[in-house]
Design a protein around this motif. Sequence first.
Motif, mmCIF file in Angstrom:
data_model
loop_
_atom_site.group_PDB
_atom_site.id
_atom_site.type_symbol
_atom_site.label_atom_id
_atom_site.label_comp_id
_atom_site.label_asym_id
_atom_site.label_seq_id
_atom_site.Cartn_x
_atom_site.Cartn_y
_atom_site.Cartn_z
ATOM 1 N N LEU A 193 36.850 -22.046 11.973
ATOM 2 C CA LEU A 193 35.325 -21.989 11.611
ATOM 3 C C LEU A 193 34.682 -20.893 12.786
ATOM 4 C CD1 LEU A 193 34.692 -25.800 11.909
ATOM 5 C CD2 LEU A 193 34.217 -24.410 9.981
ATOM 6 N N SER A 194 35.302 -20.845 13.862
ATOM 7 C CA SER A 194 34.852 -19.694 14.619
ATOM 8 C C SER A 194 34.843 -18.389 14.433
ATOM 9 C CB SER A 194 35.164 -19.951 16.305
ATOM 10 O OG SER A 194 36.641 -19.807 16.206
ATOM 11 N N THR A 195 36.148 -17.994 13.573
ATOM 12 C CA THR A 195 36.492 -16.842 12.879
ATOM 13 C C THR A 195 35.133 -16.496 11.853
ATOM 14 O OG1 THR A 195 38.707 -17.220 13.396
ATOM 15 C CG2 THR A 195 37.880 -15.352 11.597
ATOM 16 N N VAL A 196 35.023 -17.729 10.826
ATOM 17 C CA VAL A 196 34.173 -17.492 10.025
ATOM 18 C C VAL A 196 32.631 -17.087 10.678
ATOM 19 C CG1 VAL A 196 32.744 -18.430 8.116
ATOM 20 C CG2 VAL A 196 35.096 -19.093 8.217
ATOM 21 N N LEU A 197 32.221 -17.999 11.451
ATOM 22 C CA LEU A 197 30.992 -17.988 12.156
ATOM 23 C C LEU A 197 31.124 -16.513 12.982
ATOM 24 C CD1 LEU A 197 30.376 -21.512 13.686
ATOM 25 C CD2 LEU A 197 29.021 -20.107 11.915
ATOM 26 N N GLY A 198 31.954 -16.411 13.420
ATOM 27 C CA GLY A 198 32.016 -15.042 14.465
ATOM 28 C C GLY A 198 31.904 -13.665 13.604
ATOM 29 N N THR A 199 32.803 -13.598 12.511
ATOM 30 C CA THR A 199 32.830 -12.576 11.731
ATOM 31 C C THR A 199 31.325 -12.164 11.037
ATOM 32 O OG1 THR A 199 35.048 -12.999 11.290
ATOM 33 C CG2 THR A 199 33.887 -11.454 9.678
ATOM 34 N N ALA A 200 30.676 -13.539 10.633
ATOM 35 C CA ALA A 200 29.447 -13.025 9.910
ATOM 36 C C ALA A 200 28.422 -12.795 10.808
ATOM 37 C CB ALA A 200 29.015 -14.666 9.176
ATOM 38 N N ALA A 201 28.366 -13.262 12.249
ATOM 39 C CA ALA A 201 27.532 -12.816 13.224
ATOM 40 C C ALA A 201 27.916 -11.507 13.492
ATOM 41 C CB ALA A 201 27.989 -13.586 14.463
ATOM 42 N N ALA A 202 29.063 -10.809 13.691
ATOM 43 C CA ALA A 202 29.415 -9.665 13.983
ATOM 44 C C ALA A 202 28.815 -8.685 12.850
ATOM 45 C CB ALA A 202 31.159 -9.242 14.151
ATOM 46 N N ILE A 203 28.942 -8.985 11.803
ATOM 47 C CA ILE A 203 28.344 -8.200 10.523
ATOM 48 C C ILE A 203 26.795 -8.115 10.799
ATOM 49 C CG2 ILE A 203 28.080 -7.959 8.171
ATOM 50 C CD1 ILE A 203 30.686 -9.194 7.871
ATOM 51 N N GLY A 204 26.197 -9.337 11.091
ATOM 52 C CA GLY A 204 24.992 -9.361 11.265
ATOM 53 C C GLY A 204 24.406 -8.300 12.362
ATOM 54 N N ILE A 205 25.125 -8.394 13.712
ATOM 55 C CA ILE A 205 24.957 -7.688 14.782
ATOM 56 C C ILE A 205 25.001 -6.173 14.356
ATOM 57 C CG2 ILE A 205 25.408 -6.960 16.758
ATOM 58 C CD1 ILE A 205 26.411 -10.065 17.273
ATOM 59 N N ALA A 206 25.977 -5.888 13.408
ATOM 60 C CA ALA A 206 26.169 -4.317 13.244
ATOM 61 C C ALA A 206 24.992 -3.914 12.439
ATOM 62 C CB ALA A 206 27.580 -4.355 12.548
ATOM 63 N N GLY A 207 24.269 -4.588 11.625
ATOM 64 C CA GLY A 207 23.203 -4.188 10.930
ATOM 65 C C GLY A 207 22.017 -4.284 11.661
ATOM 66 N N MET A 208 21.979 -4.658 13.011
ATOM 67 C CA MET A 208 20.627 -4.431 13.824
ATOM 68 C C MET A 208 20.182 -3.132 14.477
ATOM 69 S SD MET A 208 21.064 -8.055 15.985
ATOM 70 C CE MET A 208 20.807 -9.550 15.232
ATOM 71 N N GLY A 209 18.904 -2.901 14.707
ATOM 72 C CA GLY A 209 18.678 -1.581 15.527
ATOM 73 C C GLY A 209 19.181 -1.801 16.798
ATOM 74 N N LYS A 210 19.162 -0.657 17.618
ATOM 75 C CA LYS A 210 19.963 -0.441 18.471
ATOM 76 C C LYS A 210 19.614 -1.466 19.765
ATOM 77 C CE LYS A 210 21.487 4.256 19.755
ATOM 78 N NZ LYS A 210 21.031 5.615 19.881
ATOM 79 N N ARG A 211 18.260 -1.499 19.985
ATOM 80 C CA ARG A 211 17.872 -2.432 21.161
ATOM 81 C C ARG A 211 18.260 -3.989 20.835
ATOM 82 N NH1 ARG A 211 12.077 -0.838 22.563
ATOM 83 N NH2 ARG A 211 13.013 1.334 22.621
ATOM 84 N N GLN A 212 17.910 -4.296 19.602
ATOM 85 C CA GLN A 212 18.328 -5.743 19.378
ATOM 86 C C GLN A 212 19.802 -5.853 19.564
ATOM 87 O OE1 GLN A 212 16.977 -5.890 15.311
ATOM 88 N NE2 GLN A 212 16.313 -8.241 15.784
ATOM 89 N N ARG A 213 20.551 -4.892 19.096
ATOM 90 C CA ARG A 213 22.101 -5.233 19.049
ATOM 91 C C ARG A 213 22.617 -5.097 20.592
ATOM 92 N NH1 ARG A 213 24.465 -1.243 15.602
ATOM 93 N NH2 ARG A 213 24.113 0.318 17.265
ATOM 94 N N ALA A 214 22.101 -4.354 21.476
ATOM 95 C CA ALA A 214 22.345 -4.194 22.663
ATOM 96 C C ALA A 214 22.044 -5.647 23.476
ATOM 97 C CB ALA A 214 21.784 -3.185 23.362
ATOM 98 N N LEU A 215 20.689 -6.293 22.856
ATOM 99 C CA LEU A 215 20.450 -7.637 23.634
ATOM 100 C C LEU A 215 21.244 -8.662 23.109
ATOM 101 C CD1 LEU A 215 17.832 -9.147 24.988
ATOM 102 C CD2 LEU A 215 17.204 -9.633 22.741
ATOM 103 N N ILE A 216 21.668 -8.734 21.843
ATOM 104 C CA ILE A 216 22.552 -9.761 21.373
ATOM 105 C C ILE A 216 23.927 -9.597 21.815
ATOM 106 C CG2 ILE A 216 23.757 -10.843 18.987
ATOM 107 C CD1 ILE A 216 20.873 -11.426 19.137
ATOM 108 N N MET A 217 24.519 -8.427 22.048
ATOM 109 C CA MET A 217 25.846 -8.258 22.722
ATOM 110 C C MET A 217 25.818 -8.824 24.058
ATOM 111 S SD MET A 217 27.629 -7.590 20.169
ATOM 112 C CE MET A 217 29.644 -6.847 20.784
ATOM 113 N N ASN A 218 24.979 -8.419 24.967
ATOM 114 C CA ASN A 218 24.721 -8.847 26.172
ATOM 115 C C ASN A 218 24.816 -10.530 26.267
ATOM 116 O OD1 ASN A 218 25.000 -6.728 28.030
ATOM 117 N ND2 ASN A 218 23.017 -6.178 27.221
ATOM 118 N N VAL A 219 23.995 -11.106 25.385
ATOM 119 C CA VAL A 219 23.950 -12.463 25.167
ATOM 120 C C VAL A 219 25.231 -13.073 24.873
ATOM 121 C CG1 VAL A 219 22.920 -14.437 24.202
ATOM 122 C CG2 VAL A 219 21.490 -12.546 24.665
ATOM 123 N N THR A 220 26.067 -12.372 24.103
ATOM 124 C CA THR A 220 27.371 -12.835 23.516
ATOM 125 C C THR A 220 28.410 -12.845 24.819
ATOM 126 O OG1 THR A 220 26.943 -11.738 21.502
ATOM 127 C CG2 THR A 220 29.168 -12.356 22.051
#
Lengths: 282, 343
Positions: A88-115
Amino acid sequence: MAPEKLVRRFWESIRHIKTFIYRFYVWLVLVFFYAPIFVLMVFSFNNSKSRTVWLGFTFDWYLQLFKDETIMHSVYVTLVVAVLAALLSTVLGTAAAIGIAGMGKRQRALIMNVTYIPVLSPEIITGVSIMLLFVWSGLKLGMLTLLLAHISFDVPFVILSVSPKLRQLDPHLFEAALDLGAKPMSAMRKVILPQIWPGVITGMLMAFTLSVDDFVISYFTSGPTSQTLSITIYAMTRKRVSPEINALSTLLFIVVLTLLVIVNLRQSRDNKQPQRKEEDVR
Amino acid sequence: MDVISLRNISISFDGEPVLKSISLNIRDKEFITLLGPSGCGKTTTLRIIGGFTKPDRGDVFFDGQRINGLPPYKRHVNTVFQRYALFPHLNVFENIAFGLRITKTPEKVVRQKVGEMLSLVNLSGFEKRQSGALSGGQQQRVAIARALINKPRVLLLDEPLGALDLKLRKEMQGELKNIQKRSGITFIYVTHDQEEALTMSDTVVVMNAGEILQVGTPEDIYNEPRNAFVADFIGESNIIPGVMPADFAVDFCGGRFECVDKGFEKDEPVDIVLRPEDLTLIEAGNARIHGVVRSVTFKGVHYEIIIEGMGCMWTVHSTDYAAVGTEAGLEFEPFDIHIMHKS
């Protein structure tokens, strides 16, 4: 003997001593790390209840493990939770990673730090806070809460394992698939997923390993009938002193070690791959 | 018949306007090139036609139908991407077959069509190769075959030859033109290379700073540039400020010259273009334009000679040699003078 020769000899021997000290130090560190585990492993084969005297070789403690219902049940719990949490975490995490990759620079940096925060924060705090959340929301502690807790600490590791793969991708691959008539989901499945697959598998193995290995968070989020192996080992050390613990710990250690070696090998191979491809083109 | 029409397309990224209300009609089966310096909006225009970018304002028509909201996978348009974007996990055959696999085409038809495409781009025998093990030119051909297999009405090409070396680029230019003629597909080609645009296109669209400056055949664009930017971007030019006192006459560099242009306002300030290859070197003594030779560079077929005189720097392409520091005169015919409104 000429004086220059003597001087050279002197410096040479100093250098030898230096190398020796360096090596000795490394070995010392390794001994401190692994001697306790080594002793534990050796005594898991000891034909006696004693933990200090060696009285011959036996497999008895290992055989007894398999007859012990508590232990077998906790093996079952550990494996079920680890497998489900990993999937389950692989499905969720992969989907999340794909979503994060599509974000803008600032948003992505924020989410990665939260991660990163759950990865870096002390386990006991994660464990207690998740337990409080379950208590507050009225969920009974058991298999389900254990599973949810494991998914929550596994997901960041999957994201961190998949994200670098996505970063290496040609940004036009997805568009090329759409251009050729693939709908977005099918473009994901046929083009993006095969590219990031190694990262996904590594993330899943990592998640499985962490789940098998975890004690602190499981301790706070499991119920009386859903104890994992590490919790059972902990409980055994408090009740009865038995060499079974040695045998069980040895098995757990070897399983986790093997998984970690596989994950590490995969990661170093994944990191090498893109370079090799570039050389091919040249 | 127009296959694609753009109407008043505008778009900005982060508040920066990238396209400023451009309109363009693209005829069926033509080879049209969007030409301009980087950042002029040509790639964005292509992405809007492909459906990858949505314009802020304006409409896109395909065969007269508005297709603004249509996603890329529903458009009869295919794209050759700048760095090919081949699928690295598939071999050459499967890369080309991708579009057919999506529509669940029977295996027999797939084999036949991929075979045709491979021979079209001269890659027969490369079926089993991995895309990573191909040279740049071969990857390029796979990308073209992959985009053509769906038989699109329009093929979009985003600087497809940019990564190739000069010799290979020349070869591929010819091949692309052939493929376009044989397949009868409309090609919309994006490049910043003016020579490439002039060689291959039926129509050239010159763009700068989000605007279309001129649309025409390569000959039109070269011979009758509409303003100084187009003249300068399409080949080297001498651009001199002047005034039109009357039809068929123009004043510049302190003299009145006969020309073939008319229809300007009386005493309208204009830009005058003189192509370096249209200027002839003569004796300085009896020349109306003369100056001192500042530099001479050997260019193979001709010398590039820079002459300073009459308040201008003149670039001349000549097979005659002139030594640096000597006096030289320039001569040209009335029809060599191209006159443009001030932009």
